[in-house]
Design a protein around this motif. Structure first.
Motif, mmCIF file in Angstrom:
data_model
loop_
_atom_site.group_PDB
_atom_site.id
_atom_site.type_symbol
_atom_site.label_atom_id
_atom_site.label_comp_id
_atom_site.label_asym_id
_atom_site.label_seq_id
_atom_site.Cartn_x
_atom_site.Cartn_y
_atom_site.Cartn_z
ATOM 1 N N ASP A 272 -2.169 7.971 -1.052
ATOM 2 C CA ASP A 272 -2.624 8.887 -2.185
ATOM 3 C C ASP A 272 -2.259 10.288 -2.264
ATOM 4 O O ASP A 272 -1.549 10.686 -0.934
ATOM 5 C CB ASP A 272 -4.081 8.587 -2.780
ATOM 6 N N GLU A 273 -2.413 10.891 -2.993
ATOM 7 C CA GLU A 273 -1.998 12.706 -2.997
ATOM 8 C C GLU A 273 -2.353 13.357 -1.774
ATOM 9 O O GLU A 273 -1.760 14.025 -1.224
ATOM 10 C CB GLU A 273 -2.111 13.144 -4.302
ATOM 11 N N THR A 274 -3.573 12.677 -0.940
ATOM 12 C CA THR A 274 -4.107 13.460 -0.050
ATOM 13 C C THR A 274 -3.333 12.561 1.390
ATOM 14 O O THR A 274 -3.738 13.038 2.534
ATOM 15 C CB THR A 274 -5.524 13.139 0.384
ATOM 16 N N LYS B 66 -6.290 4.699 7.555
ATOM 17 C CA LYS B 66 -6.651 4.493 6.426
ATOM 18 C C LYS B 66 -8.058 4.726 6.166
ATOM 19 O O LYS B 66 -8.957 4.968 7.135
ATOM 20 C CB LYS B 66 -6.284 3.193 5.797
ATOM 21 N N GLU C 202 0.826 -1.050 -0.138
ATOM 22 C CA GLU C 202 0.023 0.007 -0.159
ATOM 23 C C GLU C 202 1.038 1.127 -0.038
ATOM 24 O O GLU C 202 1.949 1.286 0.564
ATOM 25 C CB GLU C 202 -0.853 0.128 1.368
ATOM 26 N N THR C 203 0.475 2.211 -0.695
ATOM 27 C CA THR C 203 0.896 3.588 -0.601
ATOM 28 C C THR C 203 -0.178 4.701 -0.327
ATOM 29 O O THR C 203 -1.363 4.480 -1.182
ATOM 30 C CB THR C 203 1.709 3.926 -1.981
ATOM 31 N N GLN D 296 -6.190 4.306 0.291
ATOM 32 C CA GLN D 296 -7.792 3.832 -0.136
ATOM 33 C C GLN D 296 -7.680 2.296 -0.235
ATOM 34 O O GLN D 296 -7.527 1.965 -1.242
ATOM 35 C CB GLN D 296 -7.867 4.378 -1.253
#
Ligand code: P53
Length: 470
Positions: A378-380, A453, A375-376, A384
């Motif tokens: 997101d831009e925020t 998350k 997992e990585t 997700q």
């Protein structure tokens, strides 16, 4: 309403996989402290002590030892009714063979349990979770030695007495059945501190080792009930059903034999005696398992109060006359596997709960379930993790059916690793299970910052609705 009032919604971890602080507070070196980082298909190396130049992910883990207040507050925000963790044996008895416990270690868990109670969170505690003192491996050969029985019972009684008013739910040995897998080094070492030697009959050793653990566990149950009759002390097994590959009668025998390799542990711990199929195996193979007078009576008197299980996946068995267990594992074409090859099967959970309920007629607690994902954020900055949400929703749906339609008694549900932590089998940080992301990678780099998350808010809603709103 399917989930009973007071159902224990929570999550589960183990000391060595999140605490870090491997040398803090007088802690001794555990078996987890001499295991390096591995990866998919790359086993963790077990080194002879702590060697320079190697990466030992459990030494720092996610530094829960110094972050626990912040972490418990986050889990309280999630709505946890309970939290399963273990007591690192090496914080209490750093070498394992001392006669007096280490006060600083005891105080750490006092503070931790107080912190949980502050939020109305019930501690669910494992005594031995893959983190026995390494000294016991070096000096005694791990659980090969009968001497470990008394050492473990001393550790258990110390914890029971100290925390008798703070902890009600206990487990003796985590996934005691993992060591059935004698062919890789990981399970015998983490379960029992056993390193097999060239030329020995691993199964004969295994049955002796397990006998010592059964006696130690039963003694702990007996002593625990004297200290507080309200204690609930459970066994804990990794339960993965193995289905017959086809309806060929011999595939049915293969699946049966395969499952007996696991049921052997729970048969002893739940029924209080060895099953016939195991006594026959010993006889047929000429095994001699050493027992002391009174051991069999101890097993009978020290039956567990409830059945704790982990559930991740299912397997399939095909008959194989050349295999010792008449079974060979084959893939299941009807289910998908995770990136680490674990076959995802929510219906298998309902099936397993039914089998256990019929076999033992005990209350059960699911103390591990979950999916490891890459997992990585997101831009925020948020992960997700819809895949995790789908995984849990499907499993909780099956728990519901088991309760509503099949009548099983389920006390609680603790998904594994609610906060990202070090994987047991691979040592990776990047095999993530959490509702909370922890900024740290496999090389040990990162800020350790905790971030909820998407699944955090989803599970919060599930708990708030007592499992109705999935
Ligand atoms: P990791 C094998 C099979 C099923 C569960 O596992 C297992 C294992 C051994 O790893 O372990 C349990 O981290 C165990 C936890 C562990 C968790 O499952 O290898 O009780 O300590 O972290 C998940 O992905």
């Amino acid at each position: 309403m399917s989930f009973p009032k007071g159902f224990l919604w929570g999550g589960a971890v183990a000391a060595h996989q999140l605490e870090g602080g491997w040398k803090e507070g007088g802690k001794g070196i555990s078996v987890a402290d001499v295991m390096t980082v591995g990866g998919p298909g790359k086993p963790r190396e077990i080194t002879d002590g702590v060697l320079p130049g190697k990466i030992y992910p459990n030494h720092e883990a996610i530094e829960f030892y110094s972050h626990y207040k912040e972490d418990i507050a986050l889990l309280a925000k999630l709505g946890f009714k309970c939290f399963r963790t273990s007591i690192a044996w090496t914080r209490i008895f750093p070498n394992g063979d001392e006669l007096e416990p280490n006060e600083e270690g005891l105080r750490f868990y006092d503070d931790l349990f107080d912190e949980m109670h502050k939020y109305g969170m019930e501690p669910v505690i494992t005594l031995s979770h893959f983190e026995m003192p390494y000294h016991l491996v070096k000096e005694y050969g791990g659980w090969r030695s009968r001497k470990l029985v008394d050492m473990f019972v001393r550790f258990a009684v110390t914890c029971f007495e100290r925390y008798k008013d703070k902890v009600k739910y206990w487990m003796t040995f985590n996934e005691i059945n993992n060591q059935r897998n004698v062919d890789d080094a990981f399970a015998p070492f983490t379960n029992s501190g056993v390193l097999y030697q060239e030329g020995e009959d691993r199964y004969e050793v295994l049955y002796q080792v397990a006998h010592h653990e059964f006696v130690a566990s039963a003694k702990a149950v007996i002593e625990g009930h004297k200290i507080n009759p309200d204690f609930q002390i459970g066994c804990m097994l990794a339960m993965s059903p193995s289905y017959p590959a086809t309806c060929k009668p011999l595939d049915q025998i293969a699946a049966l034999k395969e499952m007996d390799r696991t049921f052997y542990y729970s048969d002893v711990q739940c029924r209080g005696h060895y099953p016939q199929y195991m006594l026959k195996e010993w006889e047929n193979r000429g095994y001699h398992i050493e027992m002391e007078d009174g051991d069999l009576a101890t097993l009978e008197a020290g039956k567990v109060d409830y059945f704790a299980l982990s559930y991740y996946m299912s397997f399939v068995s095909e008959y194989d006359a050349t295999s010792r267990h008449l079974a060979k594992e084959v893939p299941n074409p009807y289910v998908k596997a995770s990136d680490w090859g674990w076959q995802i099967d929510p219906i298998g959970l309902r099936y397993m709960l039914n089998v256990l309920s019929e076999r033992y007629e005990l209350p059960m607690m699911i103390v591990e379930n979950g999916i490891g994902l890459h997992e990585t954020p997101d831009e925020t900055g948020v992960v997700q993790d819809d895949e995790r949400i789908r995984y849990f929703a499907a499993h909780i749906e099956q728990m519901k059916k088991a309760i509503e339609e099949d009548g099983v008694t389920l006390m609680g549900y603790c998904p594994w690793g609610p906060i990202d932590l070090v994987s047991a089998s691979t040592g990776e940080m990047e095999k993530r299970y959490g509702f909370i992301y922890v900024d740290k990678n496999n090389k040990g780099e990162g800020t350790l910052k905790r971030t909820p998350k998407k699944s955090f808010y989803w599970y919060q809603k599930v708990i708030r609705s007592n499992g109705e709103d999935l």
